[in-house]
Design an enzyme around this catalytic site. Structure first.
Site, short mmCIF file in Angstrom:
data_model
loop_
_atom_site.label_atom_id
_atom_site.label_comp_id
_atom_site.label_asym_id
_atom_site.label_seq_id
_atom_site.Cartn_x
_atom_site.Cartn_y
_atom_site.Cartn_z
CG ASN A 395 -1.85 -2.04 0.74
OD1 ASN A 395 -2.34 -2.79 1.57
ND2 ASN A 395 -0.57 -1.78 0.67
CG ASP A 396 -3.79 1.55 3.40
OD1 ASP A 396 -3.10 0.61 3.80
OD2 ASP A 396 -3.35 2.71 3.24
CB VAL A 397 -9.74 0.24 0.26
CG1 VAL A 397 -9.50 1.74 0.27
CG2 VAL A 397 -9.19 -0.39 -1.00
CE1 TYR A 434 -0.53 9.30 1.92
CE2 TYR A 434 -2.75 9.32 2.82
CZ TYR A 434 -1.59 9.97 2.47
OH TYR A 434 -1.50 11.31 2.68
CB ALA A 435 -2.88 3.47 6.52
#
Lengths: 471, 106
Positions: A395-397, A434-435
């Protein structure tokens, strides 16, 4: 120096050289396994030499020898069994457990030697200082690593645990540690100061680790790995053994480098991670159900068509893939495609998985060839020519928002998935990573979302791809 | 400062520098096995625990020594075995149908 001690010292030096050479050989997959063996040979040499000294001094009591043998047999047996049976997805907690036991053993050595001093006897700084450091670092590592192990294994909540007054309590414990360290070092031998130091350090290890969220654990495990190395090194100073000093320092350096690299890949400072509490603004549940209008849904059938007619496919795995245990399905899909002359590669972000390089181990386990695993930079140079990027559990990456200013992940190195010709994201819901921010990749024109569990989704894709590939 | 202490500190500092140098050349792909390998190396603490176990002369020290020996040997055995297991996966023989994936980009 007697002849025996000369030989032993030289052999310790050889064993230390084995560790360095062994680590050096871990640069490439070809030599890595032998590197580990070289290092193991060094370890065996060191242990044999130690028994030679012991036999020569011949001071051991029956009970002492018995305890040694029983402890060795039980420990070697338990360690081997755990290592043989662990699932590769559970690797991070095992590494963390080994950090704990290593740190604990180092602290035990310091405790032993300090308590051996007659009460009230004068202390040499060169002895008491490393003892104190050994206890503090070893103690923190022991309890902190056990908490990290529990969090990684899901036995303790992975969410940051915070409570009112936590900062104050931390400060008090740090002051207690400092005072007791000064008392341990600076005055005549007194076992109470030592016990206070040890207990305060154990408490601090727990306090330090509980507020850190599950996704930051890789950095913590890596940091505690460095701590263990330092604790072992300090134990080496205490008993004046250079094998411990050298090996401990090597590991300390290794852990430090990895910690810094991981923190850089998350675009956060180590201090920021240790301060903990990140990801407490839990937006997962709130955002999970509303799918923004500009997000396009797709079906496994459509994905099958896309893949069957692609030339270059890039798989972008994230922790969600490991959590769903979908590695086997992913490898099966990749094999199906490569068998039909479609290029398949994997784009692996440095923090994919639960510890540095974890995703690579999981893929290697299911026989993904090493040369298909592309690291960040290489992968990013390939996205432009990629027909379909398949994002599974990452996701975030992959969030292009990292390129803009003013977002929670600004500046974080990301995989340029949005540069590929089309993107398919397999994900259970629109929940944030997570962010805690929405992934702009998901609402990109080229992106289609397949809302499904990773394992089930890929199985369906395999079935439909097979149809279009005329199997 | 005694000569002995000076030597030990020198060794400590130089080993850290060697560690930095060696580790920074390892690719991210192999970071997990490397970390696990480093984990095994700090199992060298077993050497220290053997020495103290043989010095123990009373019940308190037997207990501490036993804990130390047990923990350290879990560390050293587990560390090497699991690293070897992981690295076996990286060095598995490639299947014959793998030749078409050199780079993937044309």
């Amino acid at each position: 120096m007697s002849l025996l001690m000369t030989i032993v010292s030289l052999m310790y030096l050889i064993s230390a050289a084995c560790y360095v050479i062994g680590l050096h050989m871990m640069r490439t997959p070809k030599t890595a396994r032998n590197g580990n063996r070289v290092s193991a040979v060094g370890m065996i040499i060191a242990v044999i030499m130690t028994f030679l000294i012991a036999l020569h001094q011949n001071e051991a009591t029956m009970t002492g020898s018995l305890i040694l043998v029983v402890g060795l047999v039980l420990g070697l047996g338990y360690g081997t069994i755990r290592a043989r049976t662990v699932e590769m997805t559970d690797m991070p907690q095992l590494v963390s457990l080994f950090n704990a036991v290593g740190g604990g053993a180092a602290a035990a050595i310091g405790t032993f030697d300090y308590l051996s001093m007659a009460a009230g006897s004068h202390l040499h700084f060169a002895f008491s200082f490393p003892v104190a450091l050994d206890l503090v670092i070893g103690g923190i590592t022991f309890s902190g690593s056990l908490i990290a192990t529990g969090k990684l294994a899901g036995k303790i909540s992975g969410k940051p645990i915070t409570f009112p007054g936590a900062k104050l309590l931390n400060a008090v414990v740090v002051i207690v540690i400092l005072v007791s360290v000064v008392l341990t070092i600076g005055f005549a031998a007194n076992s109470w100061w030592l016990i206070l130091t040890l207990c305060a350090s154990l408490v601090f290890g727990i306090l330090m680790t509980i507020p850190i969220g599950g996704a930051d654990m890789p950095v913590v495990v890596s940091l505690l790995n460095a701590f263990t190395g330092l604790a072992v090194s300090m134990a080496g100073f205490v008993i004046d053994n250079q094998a411990l000093i050298i090996a401990g320092a090597l590991v300390g350096a290794a852990g430090t480098i990895l910690t810094l690299q991981m923190a850089a890949a998350m675009n956060r400072s180590v201090m920021n991670i240790i301060a903990g509490g990140f990801g407490t603004g839990d937006s997962n549940s709130a955002a999970a159900d509303d799918i923004p209008v500009n997000v396009k849904e797709t079906t496994a059938d459509d994905v099958g068509v896309q893949l069957a007619y692609a030339n270059n496919v890039m798989i972008v795995p994230g922790y969600g893939l490991a959590a769903a245990q979908a590695q086997h399905e992913v490898a099966e899909l990749a094999k199906l495609l490569t068998d039909h002359d479609i290029n398949v590669n994997y784009a692996i972000h440095p923090v994919a998985g639960r510890m540095p390089g974890h995703m690579n181990v999981l893929l290697a386990e299911v026989n993904v060839p090493y040369d298909q695993m592309k690291q960040l930079e290489e992968a990013n140079s390939m996205f432009e020519n990629t027909d379909v990027s398949l994002v599974i559990g990452a996701n975030d990456v992959t969030n292009p928002a990292a390129r803009r200013k003013g977002t929670a992940i600004t500046g974080m190195p990301i995989l340029d998935v949005d540069k590929s010709k089309s993107v398919v994201v397999i994900k259970r819901s629109m929940s944030t990573g997570y962010a805690g921010i929405q992934n702009e990749l998901f609402s990109d024109d080229k992106t289609h979302m397949l809302f499904s569990d990773a394992k089930k989704g890929i199985q369906e894709i395999i079935a439909s791809t097979k149809e279009y590939l005329d199997e | 400062m005694s000569q002995e202490l000076y030597t030990n500190i020198a060794i400590f500092v130089l080993s850290i520098l060697v560690g930095f140098e060696v580790i920074s050349k390892i690719p991210a792909t192999l970071h997990t096995p490397m970390m696990s390998g480093a984990n095994a190396i700090h199992g060298v603490v077993v050497v220290g625990t053997i020495l103290i176990a043989l010095e123990a002369h009373s019940i308190l020290f037997y207990v501490i020594a036993f804990i130390a020996v047990f923990l350290a040997s879990v560390n050293v055995a587990g560390g090497y075995v699991v690293t070897d297991r992981m690295l076996t996966m990286f060095s598995k023989p490639k299947k014959s149908d793998d030749q078409s994936q050199d780079g993937g980009e044309k």
